[in-house]
Structures are given as structure tokens and as C-alpha cells.
Design a protein around this motif. Structure first.
Motif, mmCIF file in Angstrom:
data_model
loop_
_atom_site.group_PDB
_atom_site.id
_atom_site.type_symbol
_atom_site.label_atom_id
_atom_site.label_comp_id
_atom_site.label_asym_id
_atom_site.label_seq_id
_atom_site.Cartn_x
_atom_site.Cartn_y
_atom_site.Cartn_z
ATOM 1 N N VAL A 89 0.872 -1.170 0.000
ATOM 2 C CA VAL A 89 0.000 0.000 0.000
ATOM 3 C C VAL A 89 0.912 1.225 0.000
ATOM 4 O O VAL A 89 1.614 1.492 0.971
ATOM 5 C CB VAL A 89 -0.947 0.013 1.209
ATOM 6 C CG1 VAL A 89 -1.860 1.211 1.157
ATOM 7 C CG2 VAL A 89 -1.751 -1.268 1.246
ATOM 8 N N VAL A 90 0.917 1.937 -1.131
ATOM 9 C CA VAL A 90 1.849 3.029 -1.368
ATOM 10 C C VAL A 90 1.068 4.333 -1.405
ATOM 11 O O VAL A 90 0.316 4.572 -2.341
ATOM 12 C CB VAL A 90 2.609 2.805 -2.699
ATOM 13 C CG1 VAL A 90 3.596 3.910 -2.937
ATOM 14 C CG2 VAL A 90 3.292 1.453 -2.712
ATOM 15 N N GLY A 91 1.228 5.158 -0.393
ATOM 16 C CA GLY A 91 0.599 6.475 -0.405
ATOM 17 C C GLY A 91 -0.621 6.581 0.477
ATOM 18 O O GLY A 91 -0.958 5.691 1.252
ATOM 19 N N THR A 92 -1.303 7.712 0.311
ATOM 20 C CA THR A 92 -2.466 8.057 1.126
ATOM 21 C C THR A 92 -3.661 7.186 0.756
ATOM 22 O O THR A 92 -3.947 6.979 -0.413
ATOM 23 C CB THR A 92 -2.846 9.526 0.898
ATOM 24 O OG1 THR A 92 -1.679 10.323 1.042
ATOM 25 C CG2 THR A 92 -3.896 9.974 1.873
ATOM 26 N N VAL A 93 -4.361 6.714 1.759
ATOM 27 C CA VAL A 93 -5.603 5.974 1.545
ATOM 28 C C VAL A 93 -6.719 6.797 2.175
ATOM 29 O O VAL A 93 -6.677 7.124 3.362
ATOM 30 C CB VAL A 93 -5.543 4.573 2.174
ATOM 31 C CG1 VAL A 93 -6.870 3.857 2.019
ATOM 32 C CG2 VAL A 93 -4.427 3.758 1.547
ATOM 33 N N THR A 94 -7.711 7.128 1.364
ATOM 34 C CA THR A 94 -8.851 7.892 1.870
ATOM 35 C C THR A 94 -9.946 6.940 2.345
ATOM 36 O O THR A 94 -9.890 5.733 2.087
ATOM 37 C CB THR A 94 -9.417 8.822 0.779
ATOM 38 O OG1 THR A 94 -9.891 8.018 -0.298
ATOM 39 C CG2 THR A 94 -8.366 9.788 0.280
ATOM 40 N N HIS A 95 -10.935 7.495 3.008
ATOM 41 C CA HIS A 95 -12.030 6.663 3.508
ATOM 42 C C HIS A 95 -12.855 6.075 2.355
ATOM 43 O O HIS A 95 -13.449 5.010 2.513
ATOM 44 C CB HIS A 95 -12.927 7.463 4.459
ATOM 45 C CG HIS A 95 -12.280 7.703 5.787
ATOM 46 N ND1 HIS A 95 -12.136 6.733 6.741
ATOM 47 C CD2 HIS A 95 -11.710 8.816 6.305
ATOM 48 C CE1 HIS A 95 -11.523 7.215 7.793
ATOM 49 N NE2 HIS A 95 -11.245 8.486 7.562
ATOM 50 N N LYS A 96 -12.884 6.757 1.210
ATOM 51 C CA LYS A 96 -13.579 6.197 0.051
ATOM 52 C C LYS A 96 -12.830 5.006 -0.532
ATOM 53 O O LYS A 96 -13.427 4.102 -1.109
ATOM 54 C CB LYS A 96 -13.742 7.258 -1.041
ATOM 55 C CG LYS A 96 -14.892 8.176 -0.845
ATOM 56 C CD LYS A 96 -15.061 9.044 -2.063
ATOM 57 C CE LYS A 96 -16.322 9.856 -1.994
ATOM 58 N NZ LYS A 96 -16.510 10.667 -3.197
ATOM 59 N N GLN A 97 -11.497 4.997 -0.410
ATOM 60 C CA GLN A 97 -10.689 3.904 -0.948
ATOM 61 C C GLN A 97 -10.584 2.725 0.016
ATOM 62 O O GLN A 97 -10.178 1.634 -0.387
ATOM 63 C CB GLN A 97 -9.280 4.402 -1.260
ATOM 64 C CG GLN A 97 -9.226 5.399 -2.375
ATOM 65 C CD GLN A 97 -7.861 6.049 -2.463
ATOM 66 O OE1 GLN A 97 -7.161 6.192 -1.467
ATOM 67 N NE2 GLN A 97 -7.502 6.465 -3.662
ATOM 68 N N ALA A 98 -10.935 2.911 1.269
ATOM 69 C CA ALA A 98 -10.788 1.858 2.272
ATOM 70 C C ALA A 98 -11.543 0.577 1.924
ATOM 71 O O ALA A 98 -10.970 -0.511 2.029
ATOM 72 C CB ALA A 98 -11.199 2.384 3.640
ATOM 73 N N PRO A 99 -12.803 0.624 1.472
ATOM 74 C CA PRO A 99 -13.468 -0.627 1.099
ATOM 75 C C PRO A 99 -12.812 -1.318 -0.104
ATOM 76 O O PRO A 99 -12.799 -2.541 -0.183
ATOM 77 C CB PRO A 99 -14.902 -0.205 0.753
ATOM 78 C CG PRO A 99 -15.080 1.148 1.293
ATOM 79 C CD PRO A 99 -13.733 1.756 1.419
ATOM 80 N N ALA A 116 3.062 -1.398 4.523
ATOM 81 C CA ALA A 116 2.631 0.003 4.514
ATOM 82 C C ALA A 116 3.829 0.836 4.075
ATOM 83 O O ALA A 116 4.834 0.904 4.766
ATOM 84 C CB ALA A 116 2.152 0.428 5.891
ATOM 85 N N PHE A 117 3.707 1.465 2.923
ATOM 86 C CA PHE A 117 4.822 2.135 2.246
ATOM 87 C C PHE A 117 4.653 3.638 2.396
ATOM 88 O O PHE A 117 3.782 4.233 1.777
ATOM 89 C CB PHE A 117 4.764 1.719 0.769
ATOM 90 C CG PHE A 117 5.929 2.101 -0.080
ATOM 91 C CD1 PHE A 117 6.800 1.140 -0.537
ATOM 92 C CD2 PHE A 117 6.144 3.407 -0.462
ATOM 93 C CE1 PHE A 117 7.858 1.474 -1.349
ATOM 94 C CE2 PHE A 117 7.196 3.747 -1.267
ATOM 95 C CZ PHE A 117 8.066 2.783 -1.715
ATOM 96 N N GLY A 118 5.481 4.249 3.236
ATOM 97 C CA GLY A 118 5.439 5.696 3.406
ATOM 98 C C GLY A 118 4.668 6.139 4.624
ATOM 99 O O GLY A 118 3.931 5.371 5.244
#
Length: 179
Positions: A89-99, A116-118
Motif C-alpha cells: 500500500v503506497v501512499g495516502t488511503v482515503t475513507h472512500k478507498q478503504a473498502p 505500509a509504504f510511506g
């Protein structure tokens, strides 16, 4: 038509027809089997890059010639979760991308590992707002954390090597309980 003949083991007198006890030879074989399977798995990691943000440039640098993850058995990224065993997982994860991230994780076959990358994937990074997830460990279990914003390629290779050590030392249940 051929008739099938059932094969039944002949038991000596006084021996119960239960599961045979494990001998020292069995323990030796299973130990060596774990070492062999662990060695094979740790040098054949197939990553699935879940790339969302600016760390993608560092992810591409890790696969380039100077750093060459092929030396560590993690060369070819797979773009299908069913063909990969390491979720990067590279970068920011938003709540919309979580599912979506959770669904990708659930589609991966066992055994599976997560990196977890970064800083953004590890702790939410400097995005302290309502949209960013403060660390992907709230969504999926994480095996290796790579710190930095963006992390250096040497740090990523160090994390891959730590994950390989963890894979090599773990138990690999690929046979039944009788063998």
C-alpha cells in the motif's frame, strides 16, 4: 470394468487402529519441509502495488536498475490480487478507498503479507483531516511498515529483507495433520 480393491493397513497385535504416533523421523521431515518451503516462499514474493499518491515515484525507483528488487525475489509486480502475495500500500488511503483496499486484501490467496509504504500509509502522514485514513492498519493487518515521506529505496529493500526473514522463519502448513 475394473473392480477397485480397498487397501487396508495390517495392524500388529495390541496396536490400536488410531492415527500413528509421530516419530523423530517425522519431526525431522516436517522441520526440513518447513525450511524448504520457507526458503522457496521468501525468494518468490509477488507484490501487488496499491499505489495512490506521490510515493509512486519512489516505488518505481525501487524497481529500477540501481536498486533492483529482482535480487530479492520481489521483481514482478502482479496487477491481480489473486496472483500476488504481498500487498504494497503506497501512499495516502482515503475513507472512500478503504473498502476497495479491503476487497483487494480479501481477494488475495493465503499466505499473504501487507507492507505500509510511506508515512501516509503508515500513519496518515501530514494529512490530518476527515478524508484520510490514519494508517492502513485500521483496515487490513500490516506486517511491515516503511517509514519516510517519501521513503528511500534502501528503506524499502530493508523492509523486503525483514519480511523475507519473517517468512523464512514461519510455519508453513501445506500438508495434512498426519504428515
Amino acid at each position: 470394468m475394473s473392480a477397485t480393491i480397498p487397501i487396508t493397513p495390517v495392524m500388529a497385535k495390541g496396536v490400536h487402529a488410531t492415527r500413528p504416533s509421530r516419530s523423530a523421523a517425522f519431526e525431522y521431515l516436517t522441520t526440513k519441509k518447513d525450511e524448504l518451503v520457507g526458503w522457496g516462499r521468501k525468494f518468490s514474493i509477488f507484490p501487488y502495488p496499491f499505489v495512490t499518491a506521490c510515493c509512486a515515484m519512489e516505488f518505481m525507483a525501487v524497481s529500477s536498475t540501481p536498486y533492483d528488487t529482482d535480487r530479492f525475489g520481489a521483481a514482478l509486480p502482479r496487477f491481480s490480487p489473486r496472483q500476488s502475495d504481498l500487498l504494497m500500500v503506497v501512499g495516502t488511503v482515503t475513507h472512500k478507498q478503504a473498502p476497495i483496499l479491503l476487497k483487494v486484501y480479501e481477494q488475495m490467496c493465503e499466505p499473504k503479507w501487507v507492507m505500509a509504504f510511506g508515512a501516509c500509509a503508515t500513519s496518515g502522514g501530514f494529512y490530518q483531516n476527515y478524508a484520510a485514513v490514519a494508517g492502513i492498519d485500521k483496515i487490513v493487518p500490516v506486517d511491515v511498515y516503511v517509514p519516510g515521506c517519501p521513503p528511500r529505496p534502501e528503506t524499502v529493500i530493508d523492509a523486503i529483507m525483514k519480511l523475507q526473514d519473517r517468512i523464512g522463519r514461519s510455519h508453513h502448513p501445506i500438508v495434512t495433520k498426519d504428515f
